[in-house]
Structure formats: C-alpha cells, structure tokens
Design an enzyme around this catalytic site. Structure first.
Site, mmCIF file in Angstrom:
data_model
loop_
_atom_site.group_PDB
_atom_site.id
_atom_site.type_symbol
_atom_site.label_atom_id
_atom_site.label_comp_id
_atom_site.label_asym_id
_atom_site.label_seq_id
_atom_site.Cartn_x
_atom_site.Cartn_y
_atom_site.Cartn_z
ATOM 1 N N LYS A 130 -7.346 3.576 2.307
ATOM 2 C CA LYS A 130 -5.968 3.745 1.829
ATOM 3 C C LYS A 130 -5.493 5.180 1.985
ATOM 4 C CE LYS A 130 -5.713 -0.011 -1.532
ATOM 5 N NZ LYS A 130 -5.651 -0.329 -2.965
ATOM 6 N N LYS B 89 -5.886 -11.160 4.353
ATOM 7 C CA LYS B 89 -5.655 -11.879 3.100
ATOM 8 C C LYS B 89 -4.155 -11.912 2.788
ATOM 9 C CE LYS B 89 -7.483 -10.861 -1.166
ATOM 10 N NZ LYS B 89 -8.433 -10.346 -2.150
ATOM 11 N N LYS C 83 0.545 -9.111 -1.727
ATOM 12 C CA LYS C 83 1.882 -8.835 -2.244
ATOM 13 C C LYS C 83 2.631 -7.863 -1.351
ATOM 14 C CE LYS C 83 0.077 -8.671 -6.889
ATOM 15 N NZ LYS C 83 -0.925 -7.612 -6.872
HETATM 16 P P1 AMP Z 1 -4.036 -8.569 -6.719
HETATM 17 O O1 AMP Z 1 -2.985 -9.375 -5.987
HETATM 18 O O2 AMP Z 1 -4.851 -7.722 -5.804
HETATM 19 O O3 AMP Z 1 -3.453 -7.823 -7.878
HETATM 20 O O4 AMP Z 1 -5.096 -9.602 -7.309
HETATM 21 C C1 AMP Z 1 -4.863 -10.378 -8.468
HETATM 22 C C2 AMP Z 1 -5.819 -11.544 -8.467
HETATM 23 O O5 AMP Z 1 -5.458 -12.480 -7.441
HETATM 24 C C3 AMP Z 1 -7.279 -11.172 -8.198
HETATM 25 O O6 AMP Z 1 -8.095 -12.010 -8.997
HETATM 26 C C4 AMP Z 1 -7.457 -11.494 -6.727
HETATM 27 O O7 AMP Z 1 -8.802 -11.828 -6.393
HETATM 28 C C5 AMP Z 1 -6.551 -12.713 -6.557
HETATM 29 N N1 AMP Z 1 -6.018 -12.767 -5.180
HETATM 30 C C6 AMP Z 1 -5.207 -11.846 -4.606
HETATM 31 N N2 AMP Z 1 -4.893 -12.201 -3.337
HETATM 32 C C7 AMP Z 1 -5.539 -13.383 -3.103
HETATM 33 C C8 AMP Z 1 -5.615 -14.250 -1.970
HETATM 34 N N3 AMP Z 1 -4.965 -14.002 -0.838
HETATM 35 N N4 AMP Z 1 -6.381 -15.379 -2.079
HETATM 36 C C9 AMP Z 1 -7.045 -15.650 -3.236
HETATM 37 N N5 AMP Z 1 -7.014 -14.872 -4.331
HETATM 38 C C10 AMP Z 1 -6.256 -13.743 -4.281
#
Ligand code: AMP
Length: 335
Positions: free
Chosen positions: A121, A202, A205
């Site tokens: 990053k 993946k 957001k």
């Molecule tokens: P974040 O979006 O990084 O804040 O992650 C919040 C939660 O959502 C965490 O438990 C991540 O493991 C899960 N998560 C985020 N993106 C994905 C994705 N593309 N597929 C499955 N789980 C996700």
C-alpha cells in the site's frame, strides 16, 4: 493487580471488523455478514465498525461518518442482532487505542515495516501516513482486547494475525500472562467473492469504477446489469475450474454461497453461461432485496441506529475494561 485468568473466558469468541472506507458489497455479505448473523446465537460475537482503520489512508471525514452509519444499518438489516452481538464503532471504545499504544511498546519498527500489506500500500502512495505503518498493531489490539483465540481470516491477513500472536507472546513473557495467544484459522467453507470484471482480484469496496462490484445498495437493475456483464471466458460449457476459468468459477461460487450448495455440483445443472448468469441474478436479488427493504425502514430513523451503536459501545467498554486494566498494571502504569 493480576491479569484475568487466561482460561476464565474460554468460550470461543468471534470478531469481525468492517472498515467504513466505502460501501458494503455482496462479498462482505456472503463472506462476513451472513455468517455472523447465522452464528451469533451459538458464539460470543463482536462486530465493530473499524472507523480508525479507515483513516490510515487519505479520507473524507463526512464519508467515513456516513459509511459507518450505513454499514451499521446494513448489518442490522442483514440480521445482526444488537441484543446478542456486540456491535459498535471502534473509536467509541478508547480501549482499542489505549491497548494499541501499549502494544506499540512491544513492537519493533522493523517488524511493522516488514508487513506485506504496508509495503504494497505504501508503494502506491506519495504521502504515507504513520498510521498505515502501525495499523497492524491496532489490529492486534482489536484481537487481544477481546481475548480472541481463533481469528478466521483469508490468506492476505495471515501475517497480521501472526503479528498479534507475536505481540501477545512477547507481552506475556516480559510483563506476565495477560493475553490469550490467538491463532489464524481458515474456514474452508468461507465464501471469497471475486470482482465480476476482474475475477483474479477480490471484490472490494474500493475497486476502480465499481463495475465488477455488487454493492448491497445498488438498485436491482444495476445488480442485474453487473452480473450479466460479468467476465467469463470464450468457452461455452459450464464447469467449475477456478484456476483456468476464474470468471465462471466466481459466478458458481456466488450462486453456491447463496444456495448453500457446492459450486461443482451446481456446474452440472447449467448448459450455458446465459442461464448461469440468469440464475445468479435471481439468487443475488433474492438475498439482497429483503436487506434493502429493511435498510430503507431502518434508515428512516438514523437516531435509533446511532443509539444502538452507543449502547453497543457502552457494553464493549464494560466487557473490555478488565483486560485493559490488567495490561496497564502489567506494563507498569499506576491505576
Ligand atoms: P473489509 O471489506 O476489508 O472491511 O472486510 C470486512 C469483512 O468482509 C471481512 O470479514 C472480510 O473477510 C469480508 N470480505 C471482504 N471482501 C470480501 C470478499 N470479496 N469475499 C468474501 N469476504 C469478503
């Protein structure tokens, strides 16, 4: 002052942090929110809005505040029950930052600089915030504060859990047993949803235009269009092959996670990409539309949601007070 007995709270406790750096998507729903809602009556569950983590890169204060409330409202709409699950914004529980500082006092600068996510990053930015370097220590504080033993993570977070583990061991060795030592676990059934426009990354957001991201608050016709435009490959038969056919595999996995079935089994039921995509549209809309309806209801009274978060934070402050007190005493602070 003695540390709470390490086995005094041995019940398995789960923790998830969602960073309010953007809008929640179907990856968050299938990978985190739905499993939380399904498991919350069997496990002690902690869900925090990681607003402090959202400030490690350039951020818009109004957006972080709005996203925090939006994400909390979506969690409630998706069935997270604030009566049983500890749901709160991280910044409303100062123990996170207090423990962060205490753990920085057992962290080497080189140790933080070796974190792969920091290196990746920071290489993409011109002005790197110090908080980007130290956020894995805050993550360690998030975990240790709640005395978590098993942390379910994707491979990309392994190194951070390893750091939390190292810091717990070091703190305990230097200052006396204070924290249970966590381990990373990799739930085999956890959904990992990939970007529909680039199925090798993946779903996230913050991905570019959002064309490959199914946001939970996208209108149904936008969700439909995004699925129908999902990248597949030039083949014609439907088979589950994540390595050679990641786009089709991702569609099958989304469908499988929605239906509670295996992607390989589902593959045998479709004879064209068109039919597979149509089934994914139906499955996604069946999951997302009721959440959108409940979200619309809850958003009519944001003060109510805000109140639930404040109450959650109050409970979290009470639930973590002993651990912080023990860490302060162990490291040499007056009570
Ligand atoms: P974040 O979006 O990084 O804040 O992650 C919040 C939660 O959502 C965490 O438990 C991540 O493991 C899960 N998560 C985020 N993106 C994905 C994705 N593309 N597929 C499955 N789980 C996700």
């Amino acid at each position: 002052m003695t540390a709470p007995a390490l086995d005094a709270r041995s019940r398995l406790r789960r923790i998830t942090g969602l960073t309010p750096s953007g809008h929640l998507h179907v990856g968050n729903l299938l990978g985190a929110m739905a499993p939380i809602a399904a498991g919350q009556y069997d496990h002690d569950t902690v869900v925090f809005l990681a607003d402090l983590h959202a400030m490690t890169v350039r951020h818009d204060p109004a957006r972080v505040r709005a996203n925090t409330l939006e994400q909390a409202t979506l969690l409630l709409a998706a069935g997270v029950d604030p009566e049983v699950t500890l749901l709160y914004p991280q910044s409303q529980v100062p123990a996170h930052t207090e423990l962060h500082y205490l753990l920085e006092c057992v962290t080497g600068v080189g140790e933080a600089q070796r974190m792969i996510q920091y290196r990746e990053k920071s290489a993409r930015q011109r002005q790197v915030r110090l908080s980007l370097l130290t956020y894995p220590v805050l993550m360690a504080a998030d975990i240790l504060l709640h005395r978590i033993r098993e942390v379910p993570v994707g491979d990309d977070q392994d190194q951070h859990v390893e750091l939390a583990r190292d810091l717990a061991i070091r703190f305990n060795q230097r200052y006396g047993d204070t924290f249970p030592v966590p381990v990373a676990v990799h739930p085999s059934a956890a959904a990992r949803v990939m970007d529909l426009a680039d199925p090798t990354s993946k779903m996230s957001k913050s991905a570019g235009s959002g064309a490959g991201t199914l946001f939970l608050l996208d209108p149904p016709d936008v969700l439909r269009r995004k699925v129908l435009r999902a990248v597949t490959d030039s083949g014609t038969t439907v088979a589950y092959d994540p390595v050679h056919r990641p786009g089709v595999a991702n569609l099958l996995e989304i469908l499988a996670a929605c239906a509670g079935r295996s992607p390989a089994d589902l593959a045998t039921e479709f004879d064209s990409y068109g039919r597979l995509k149509a089934a994914v549209v139906d499955a996604v809309l069946a999951r997302v539309t009721p959440i959108q309806a409940r979200y619309a209801e809850l958003s009519r009274d944001p003060a109510h949601v805000h109140g639930l978060l404040r109450a959650g934070a109050e409970r979290a402050r009470a639930a973590t007070a002993d651990t912080v007190r023990a860490a302060r005493a162990a490291i040499g602070l007056l009570d």
